[in-house]
Design a protein around this motif. Structure first.
Motif, short mmCIF file in Angstrom:
data_model
loop_
_atom_site.label_atom_id
_atom_site.label_comp_id
_atom_site.label_asym_id
_atom_site.label_seq_id
_atom_site.Cartn_x
_atom_site.Cartn_y
_atom_site.Cartn_z
N UNK A 236 0.81 -1.14 -0.12
CA UNK A 236 0.08 -0.03 -0.05
C UNK A 236 0.80 1.39 -0.14
N UNK A 237 0.33 2.29 -0.58
CA UNK A 237 1.07 3.65 -0.59
C UNK A 237 0.71 4.37 0.60
N UNK A 238 1.50 4.79 1.54
CA UNK A 238 1.32 5.41 2.63
C UNK A 238 0.97 6.88 2.59
N UNK A 239 1.33 7.40 1.22
CA UNK A 239 0.84 8.80 1.01
C UNK A 239 -0.43 9.08 0.78
N UNK A 240 -1.35 8.07 0.45
CA UNK A 240 -2.49 8.30 0.09
C UNK A 240 -3.59 7.59 1.17
N UNK A 241 -2.97 6.79 1.91
CA UNK A 241 -4.05 5.85 2.78
C UNK A 241 -3.84 6.76 4.23
N UNK A 242 -5.12 6.21 5.13
CA UNK A 242 -4.71 6.67 6.19
C UNK A 242 -3.81 5.53 6.98
N UNK A 243 -3.64 5.72 8.14
CA UNK A 243 -2.81 4.53 8.91
C UNK A 243 -3.56 3.42 9.13
N UNK A 244 -4.72 3.31 9.39
CA UNK A 244 -5.46 2.04 9.56
C UNK A 244 -5.29 1.33 8.36
N UNK A 245 -5.67 2.08 7.00
CA UNK A 245 -5.79 1.24 5.94
C UNK A 245 -4.25 0.86 5.40
N UNK A 246 -3.20 1.58 5.73
CA UNK A 246 -1.95 1.24 5.50
C UNK A 246 -1.51 -0.07 6.24
N UNK A 247 -1.73 0.09 7.61
CA UNK A 247 -1.31 -1.32 8.45
C UNK A 247 -1.88 -2.21 8.00
N UNK A 248 -3.27 -2.35 7.48
CA UNK A 248 -4.23 -3.51 7.01
C UNK A 248 -3.36 -3.80 5.66
N UNK A 249 -2.97 -3.11 4.83
CA UNK A 249 -2.27 -3.48 3.30
C UNK A 249 -1.08 -4.47 3.72
N UNK A 250 -0.24 -3.77 4.81
CA UNK A 250 1.03 -4.20 5.17
C UNK A 250 0.53 -5.61 5.62
N UNK A 251 -0.25 -5.92 6.63
CA UNK A 251 -0.63 -6.97 7.31
C UNK A 251 -1.16 -7.93 6.15
N UNK A 252 -2.04 -7.71 5.29
CA UNK A 252 -2.24 -8.54 4.30
C UNK A 252 -1.43 -9.29 3.39
N UNK A 253 -0.32 -8.36 3.05
CA UNK A 253 0.72 -8.60 2.30
C UNK A 253 1.67 -9.47 3.02
N UNK A 254 2.13 -9.38 4.25
CA UNK A 254 3.05 -10.06 5.03
C UNK A 254 2.34 -11.40 5.50
N UNK A 255 1.15 -11.44 5.80
CA UNK A 255 0.53 -12.53 5.98
C UNK A 255 0.24 -13.57 4.94
N UNK A 256 0.20 -12.99 3.52
CA UNK A 256 0.30 -13.81 2.43
C UNK A 256 1.70 -14.45 2.51
N UNK A 257 2.73 -13.88 2.65
CA UNK A 257 4.15 -14.35 2.79
C UNK A 257 4.20 -15.34 3.78
N UNK A 258 3.83 -15.08 4.97
CA UNK A 258 3.83 -16.15 5.92
C UNK A 258 3.00 -17.49 5.66
#
Length: 522
Positions: A385-407
């Motif tokens: 996710x792009x931190x410049x256009x998302x709010x913090x909750x959205x960005x953390x959610x994007x990071x979590x979704x991506x990293x959970x996929x890696x896990x």
């Protein structure tokens, strides 16, 4: 629509109220008045669309009432009726803005037709007004966009300022010479009411801004662009107070990126550019309500000192398979990065992107170690996710979704491979490729004899144990050279070589250049 009957004779009032089907004609009939004086009070409060009045009444007559209606409520249709067929009355009625003139001997059908014609004129005017407002609003928005984007000349900018700000904000200071004041552009991000009511929230914030300060407001997706005017530069801390007040009243979250103040109307373009840059700090400045461009421009970006530590820690966490710990790690990680006093949106995004590139290389090595092309990593950078256009909750959610996929991919890769002993040995070597690494330690980890592990390693990978360890150490050194500012001697010790010259020779043999040259190229 509202209608009002005015007559000093109760029989006439009741008759017109009951005989004419006002509701069917589209009118809500107000309580009839027995005098013009009483009617004037009702008209001032209710602004009825239609008034049906007698001419001759005790006290103020109907023509005087018609003149009052023209001044007090010019959009109201006035129909007079009288028992006297007097041309002089008709002439006076026309001069007082009366739209129809009826005799009391007129049949109810004629009154109905007059009321319907009046309603048609009212609806026609309403449509014209709505179209005019729409055209005017479109023109104002277009003019405001051109002003913000620097497409107007100096004279055109002055006209825009006069039309959009000074003539529409008639405060107690409206007589002040606006040529001596200051303009400041702010981009206000609005959140908190959910997707369905987002438009309503933007409308409410826009209205509150116009009521609170002298400004022009333009809606732009989920943001508002505000050009504010003040006579002096004494309002530096006013945005924080203003936003706090709106948040309390509307129960929402607001953040403003603020450009430089300018005394030049044509300087609004540069202030707008600064505001657009400042608003991108809304994730970083989550504990603030504003970010001024002056503050943003002092920031130099995140250092990479802890990058290797973050990458190693995240890899260990992904291997644990604990999703709740992963979510907690992300929250703490984002907290640390965004609270850094030198953080910028670009450096934040670069730091995380670099971290994810390291994870992608790790996943690719995992697939190679598994010797199975079906496990090749399909994870793409586009998922970040792009931190410049998302709010913090959205960005953390994007990071979590991506990293959970890696896990999940890691768990699947480890559980499905038929070469788990060698794969686990490779993983252990990659994670412990320092001076303490020995063949015995690796063999103990995978629960086999060192001699057996050495033979099996050569048979299944095509290289011996020492060659693989050396390759892993050089790869790790490359990552440290690229992502940290550590000295070459420090990197040599980290990857297991106390002799810097020997490390440099090995590095050049594998990479065809010295460690220092590699860092410059990287």
């Amino acid at each position: 629509m509202k209608a009002l009957i005015v007559d000093d004779e109760v029989i006439i009032r009741n008759g017109l109220s009951q005989v004419i089907p006002w509701q069917e004609l589209g009118f809500e009939l107000l309580t009839p008045c027995q005098s013009a004086e009483e009617a004037m009070k009702i008209i001032a409060e209710e602004k009825p669309e239609l008034v049906l009045t007698d001419i001759r009444m005790n006290g103020v007559d109907g023509l005087t009432l018609a003149g009052y209606i023209r001044e007090c409520s010019p959009l109201t249709e006035t129909i007079v009726y009288t028992g006297y067929d007097d041309f002089n009355y008709a002439q006076q009625a026309i001069r007082h803005g009366v739209s129809d003139y009826l005799l009391k001997t007129t049949r109810p059908d004629d009154i109905v037709r007059a009321a319907l014609k009046a309603r048609e004129r009212i609806e026609s005017r309403r449509m014209e007004q709505a179209e005019h407002v729409k055209r005017e609003g479109s023109y104002r928005d277009q003019l405001l966009r051109r002003w913000l984007s620097g497409q107007l000349s100096v004279e055109e900018s002055k006209h825009a300022a006069k039309l959009l700000i000074h003539e529409t904000n008639l405060s107690s200071n409206s007589s002040m010479d606006h040529a001596k004041g200051y303009y400041e552009v702010a981009v206000v991000k609005v959140e908190g009411w959910g997707c369905k009511e987002a438009s309503l929230l933007l409308f409410a914030v826009s209205n509150m801004l116009r009521d609170s300060i002298r400004c022009a407001v333009l809606r732009n997706d989920d943001q508002l662009i505000v050009i504010r005017y003040e006579a002096s530069q004494s309002w530096v801390n006013e945005w924080e107070r203003l936003i706090f007040m709106m948040e309390q009243q509307l129960k929402c979250r607001l953040f403003a990126g603020i450009g430089r103040a300018t005394s030049l109307v044509e300087g609004v373009y540069h202030s707008a550019a600064g505001a657009a840059k400042a608003i991108s700090y809304h994730v970083i400045a989550a504990k603030q309500r504003t970010m001024r461009i002056e503050e943003a421009e002092t920031r130099t970006g995140l250092p990479l000192l802890r990058h290797a530590e973050d990458e190693n820690g995240l890899i260990q966490l992904l291997k644990s398979g604990n999703a709740s710990e992963l979510r907690c790690w992300i929250s703490n990680f984002v907290d640390r990065l965004t609270s850094h006093p030198q953080a910028t949106p670009q450096s934040l995004q670069s730091y995380v992107s670099s971290l994810f590139i390291g994870l992608q290389r790790w996943m690719e090595r995992m697939a190679e170690d598994a010797s199975d092309s079906t496990h090749e990593s399909t994870w793409q950078m586009a998922m970040i996710g792009n931190a410049e256009w998302m709010n913090r909750e959205q960005w953390e959610r994007e990071l979590y979704t991506t990293l959970q996929h890696v896990m999940q991919r890691y768990i699947h890769l480890v559980s499905s491979t038929s070469q788990s002993v060698i794969l686990k040995a490779k993983q252990y070597i990659r994670e412990h490729a320092d001076g303490t690494l020995t063949l015995k330690r690796v063999a103990d980890f995978v629960h086999v004899h060192p001699h057996h592990l050495s033979e099996r390693f050569k048979a299944e990978t095509g290289m011996n144990y020492i060659e693989f360890v050396t390759m892993v150490r050089i790869e790790r050194a490359c990552e440290l050279l690229q992502n940290t500012e550590l000295m070459v001697s420090e990197i040599a010790r980290i990857v297991g070589y106390e002799d810097v010259k020997y490390f440099a020779q090995l590095f050049k043999r594998y990479m065809k250049c010295t460690p220092s040259d590699y860092r410059v190229k990287a």
